[in-house]
Design an enzyme around this catalytic site. Structure first.
Site, short mmCIF file in Angstrom:
data_model
loop_
_atom_site.label_atom_id
_atom_site.label_comp_id
_atom_site.label_asym_id
_atom_site.label_seq_id
_atom_site.Cartn_x
_atom_site.Cartn_y
_atom_site.Cartn_z
N TYR B 439 0.81 -1.23 0.00
CA TYR B 439 0.00 0.00 0.00
C TYR B 439 0.84 1.28 0.00
O TYR B 439 2.04 1.22 0.12
CB TYR B 439 -1.08 -0.02 1.08
CG TYR B 439 -0.72 -0.11 2.53
CD1 TYR B 439 0.53 0.19 3.04
CD2 TYR B 439 -1.72 -0.49 3.45
CE1 TYR B 439 0.79 0.12 4.39
CE2 TYR B 439 -1.46 -0.57 4.81
CZ TYR B 439 -0.20 -0.26 5.27
OH TYR B 439 0.05 -0.31 6.61
N GLU B 440 0.15 2.38 -0.17
CA GLU B 440 0.83 3.69 -0.32
C GLU B 440 1.79 3.65 -1.52
O GLU B 440 2.85 4.27 -1.51
CB GLU B 440 1.54 4.04 0.99
CG GLU B 440 2.00 5.48 1.12
CD GLU B 440 0.89 6.51 0.97
OE1 GLU B 440 -0.22 6.29 1.50
OE2 GLU B 440 1.12 7.52 0.29
#
Lengths: 596, 596
Positions: B439-440
């Site tokens: 994620y990110e």
């Protein structure tokens, strides 16, 4: 739900083109198998695993096993699938025909195992452990014991287990405490607690044969006082009917990271009746004779799960639209390009593909060495093959499960956020494949076995046997310009292996702890070099096929491209690993325990 | 249950001895913090995380979140722990004093984040996302919006979320479809479905502020037509009291591999009322300005979980008795030696330790650059720091989460079979830390950002800024014989980085796809070299301390040993990685999509 296409074409390639198993008239029983028969069997297993086992993989993971009224219930569908597995005769492939087996070579059977593991590793472990129990009794049991158990184990009507580990005795079996007391008529009362027992109890079959390591009352301390016993869940009457429930019970199920569909049990033996397998105090030796096969079986788990993970990552990469290629739009009619256009996605896919196909070739080679060690008509060749198989056992187990797990992590990564979600199945592959690095001897134990037993104790004899296969192969092809992209990296990797071997051998006497400290990077060098050898041989076969003219050129061209990728991406890793080997003493001299 | 000892001594070392933050009079607000204050704050966070958050980590994983009557319930104990977190003021550390924050430097706050992540990553994400929402509104919101939301977000009375991803739009936000229609008085009706929304709904607070990317009716296509909206779960009346339930709901929870204690939601916005944050169509830019902080926060997750996994592996290795040292019995009174005597166990522990401490130093450096980019009194220095922070953002996120995950796998491996069982907690660390690679921005996206944006678009300016810090450091110490074991490997790694940079720069124009294909091994080289720099600096500090005489020599001697291990085990990896970079085009030219 994950897809799966059994890599049947690649099996044909390995069996027929790379290893030439149908030309082997020097191996007992190989005359009974030809390409048609092997293809038909593998095709049958492909259908069963894809149609029956694969659909139960995700549901088995979610549902898991439970203990109901003192007995383990497997996930919904497992029992019916297992019955079908037995009825189809898939349990019998490589077993002894005397007991109802089909006597197929290991080199064919191992790819059936790959497909089973790929589609449902947890399910595949039930017959997998059974085969281990079969092999132990087959190799060491008395005739009476064989008569009693082998037919049922071969057919799969009963299953088997291996009971080694206790909570305080894992790698170090010298510490185990389970006891066996003679009670007359060749029976022993076995008492103790075992943990981490795969397939320890379940509802798939009416009986289970537990092979249990325990100590006799007069046993010496340590590993020299361990005996092996066969302890059935239900006692077996003289007329082969089932008798009383024996004093063995699964008292708990372990809560594991993965392989939820397999029942990993705490087993309590409370005066359970069993019989000795082999000689008293020789239990560990009896276990060790099956080790090569068992560890190959675990190595193949690393490959199988990596293969299905790769196939799904590839399908997703072709389907998922996200972003545009850096070199310009590739799918103008779509809102975005499929992510396979992106260099880093390709890097991950190629890394997996090159690993899987190389590992599959090595697995085939190792299985063939095992076949040779059992079936070769020449006793000298038989012994040599046994030495080679012993050398490569820790590599196949340790290296392939290690890198297979990494490949699953890469395959999961291709899915981005969707890889982290259960419904896509990718995170299960990561969780399931993780155990293969741990059980049947952790990969650290494999590395130590490689360096300590297979290299140093043997004074490099087995390694020399192998070098004597690699060097003539290089010499044969080195003047072929087309082979250079494969041979030069193989030679570089071999040099690193040789230097690392020399370094460890030179240090071991004065600094024995270095054996352990250097063992893991050393095993990685060895594994990478071994796959480089398989890839160079693959390239030679592919070049010849293309030269001679083949119908399906694409298959062989893809082999060449992948071989070159392997050499440039994988084989280059040996240089850094060798530096790790050469600095291994730093871990040892450095810190006192309290200063970590 | 896993243990945890906050690495407070190492925080002191990084803050005071390595980065000298208490001597910085050129950074606004730094004069308000001294060692005593920072130590007290970190000590307080250490107690809270160890006493309150850690005990909920395993139970939160087992229980997970559920939706009851349309609202998400967090695991037992989370609500009370969160209230205590808010009451203790731990939510406010680095936020703007105008809105109730303590205005502490990022370089101090980041280590609070490390401890929170280490002890309970799933829990830590609730305040973590809140800080992101706070930062977005703080940087881009109107005064009215700031007035409305910031105090509550700073105190933690309300939490925040970031709503970016849709099922067909992950990395490629250009594809997103969520709409926002103006309804007068500065309000917009937001409609659409978002997935993978961390902390999307929960029962910890009375309100949640969702930051949502959506398109206005007149928006241009692609990323230039995306705007950012603040959409509260409950509308906020003018008197700051809560009004009606807004049209936003968590309709499902994702079933994930890990971080079960965090509610990862499918969010449906059905004409939910929200306000614009920043300018129309500038939503992505608004998100990007917070990216450095957000990605540092994720990088620290890789470090935090790796640290607690290491601590537990170390404790287990000292406690678990199994086998004997190859160099002879070490614990004659025990039935076996503790496994820390085995070379391969030591290898794994040292690899983790060297990574964690090196990563912690780099995280501190990166946080300090971020502080300098916000607070430096000299505007030129401010800009330079911003450039350096931007360069290192993908490295801190991509490299640390990647190697942090591997370190967790190693830590799990130290436990053998026990590592695969839930009760020891090690397998949870592996499952939890895995998401940080995804994620990110996946780590592949980080690598592409590094090569494409931070290296090539910038014509190497940021890289030169950094080299201009490394080279003088080397020059300063190169005549010190004691520094050679650290400097020579750093120079080797730097050379590999330089050559790899030159190779990519040279190829990019004619072969743009190579940027993606070479980016991951390139990022690994960069990360390894960056940590080598931190370790060489660490060694310089340690040597000086020992020379000047210190009370606790052991700490500094351990730093030197670990630095040397890093150089010989980690830094040597750049050579092979550089070869991967230089052969990266093979992935691209090789196979047609259909020939995989």
């Amino acid at each position: 739900m994950p897809i799966y296409q059994a890599p049947l074409r690649d099996y044909q390639f390995v069996l027929n083109e790379l290893l030439n198993i149908y030309q082997r008239d020097d191996l007992q029983g190989f005359e009974e198998i030809d390409a048609e028969l092997a293809d038909a069997i593998l095709q049958g297993v492909a259908e069963f695993t894809t149609d029956v086992m694969l659909p139960l993989n995700g549901s088995g993971d979610v549902e898991g096993c439970k203990i109901v009224d003192g007995e383990v219930k497997t996930p919904t569908g497992f029992k019916a699938a297992y019955q079908q597995y037995v009825e189809n005769g898939w349990a019998t492939l490589t077993s002894d025909p005397i007991y109802g087996g089909q006597g197929l070579p290991e080199v064919v059977g191992i790819f059936a195992t790959e497909m089973k593991t790929a589609t449902n590793m947890a399910f595949a472990m039930y017959p997998g452990l059974t085969h281990g129990a079969y092999a132990a009794i087959h190799a060491h049991g008395s005739d009476a014991l064989k008569q009693k158990y082998l037919e049922k184990l071969v057919s799969g009507e009963w299953t088997g287990t291996m009971n080694l580990t206790e909570s305080h005795a894992g790698t170090d079996l010298a510490l185990l405490r389970t006891k066996a007391v003679p009670v007359g008529e060749g029976n022993y009362a076995v008492s103790g607690e075992k943990i981490f027992i795969s397939s320890g109890d379940h509802d798939l079959t009416e009986n289970i044969v537990h092979l249990v390591l325990a100590r006799l009352p007069d046993a010496p301390e340590g590993v020299k006082g361990i005996s092996l016993f066969a302890v059935p869940k239900y006692l077996v009457n003289d007329d082969a009917s089932l008798g009383c429930r024996n004093g063995v019970e699964a008292t708990a199920l372990e809560h594991k990271m993965g392989i939820h569909g397999n029942s990993t049990c705490v087993m309590v033996f409370d005066g359970a009746l069993g019989e000795l397998v082999g000689e008293p105090h020789q239990g560990l030796r009896a276990m060790f004779t099956m080790m090569n096969e068992a560890r190959l079986g675990v190595g193949v788990q690393g490959l199988g799960v990596s293969e299905i993970a790769y196939q799904n990552a590839l399908a997703y990469a072709k389907d998922r639209l996200q972003g545009r290629a850096l070199s310009g739009v590739k799918a103008p009619a779509s809102p975005a390009d499929p992510i396979i256009v992106h260099g880093d996605v390709r890097r991950m896919l190629m890394a997996q593909k090159a690993f899987n196909e190389g590992a599959r070739a090595l697995v085939g080679q190792q299985a063939l060495w095992l076949d040779e060690s059992h079936r070769h008509l020449d006793s000298g060749q038989k012994k040599q093959a046994a030495k080679l198989a012993a050398l490569f056992t820790p590599i196949v187990k340790g290296f392939i499960t290690d890198r297979g797990f990494n490949a699953c992590v890469d395959a999961q990564q291709v899915f981005g956020g969707h890889g982290y979600i259960h419904e896509w199945g990718m995170e299960q592959f990561v969780r399931d494949s993780r155990i293969a690095m741990i059980y049947e001897g952790t990969n650290g134990v494999q590395a130590l076995d490689l360096v300590g037993r297979k290299l140093l104790s043997d004074r490099g004899e087995a390694l020399t046997l192998w070098s004597d296969m690699v060097k003539p192969f290089i010499a044969e092809h080195i003047n072929n310009e087309a082979m250079k992209p494969y041979l030069l990296p193989l030679m570089d990797a071999s040099t690193d292996l040789e230097k690392a071997t020399g370094f460890i051998s030179g240090q071991a006497a004065t600094n024995p702890d270095i054996i352990g400290a250097a063992s893991m990077p050393y095993m990685q060098i060895f594994g990478i070099t071994a796959l480089a050898w398989m890839w160079a041989r693959t390239a030679a076969v592919a070049l010849q096929a293309l030269e001679e003219g083949v119908e399906n050129e694409t298959f062989y061209r893809a082999k060449l491209t992948t071989a070159e990728f392997y050499m440039n991406y994988w084989a280059v890793q040996t240089r850094s690993l060798r530096k790790q080997v050469e600095s291994a003493s730093l871990q040892l001299i450095g810190l006192c325990e309290d200063d970590f």
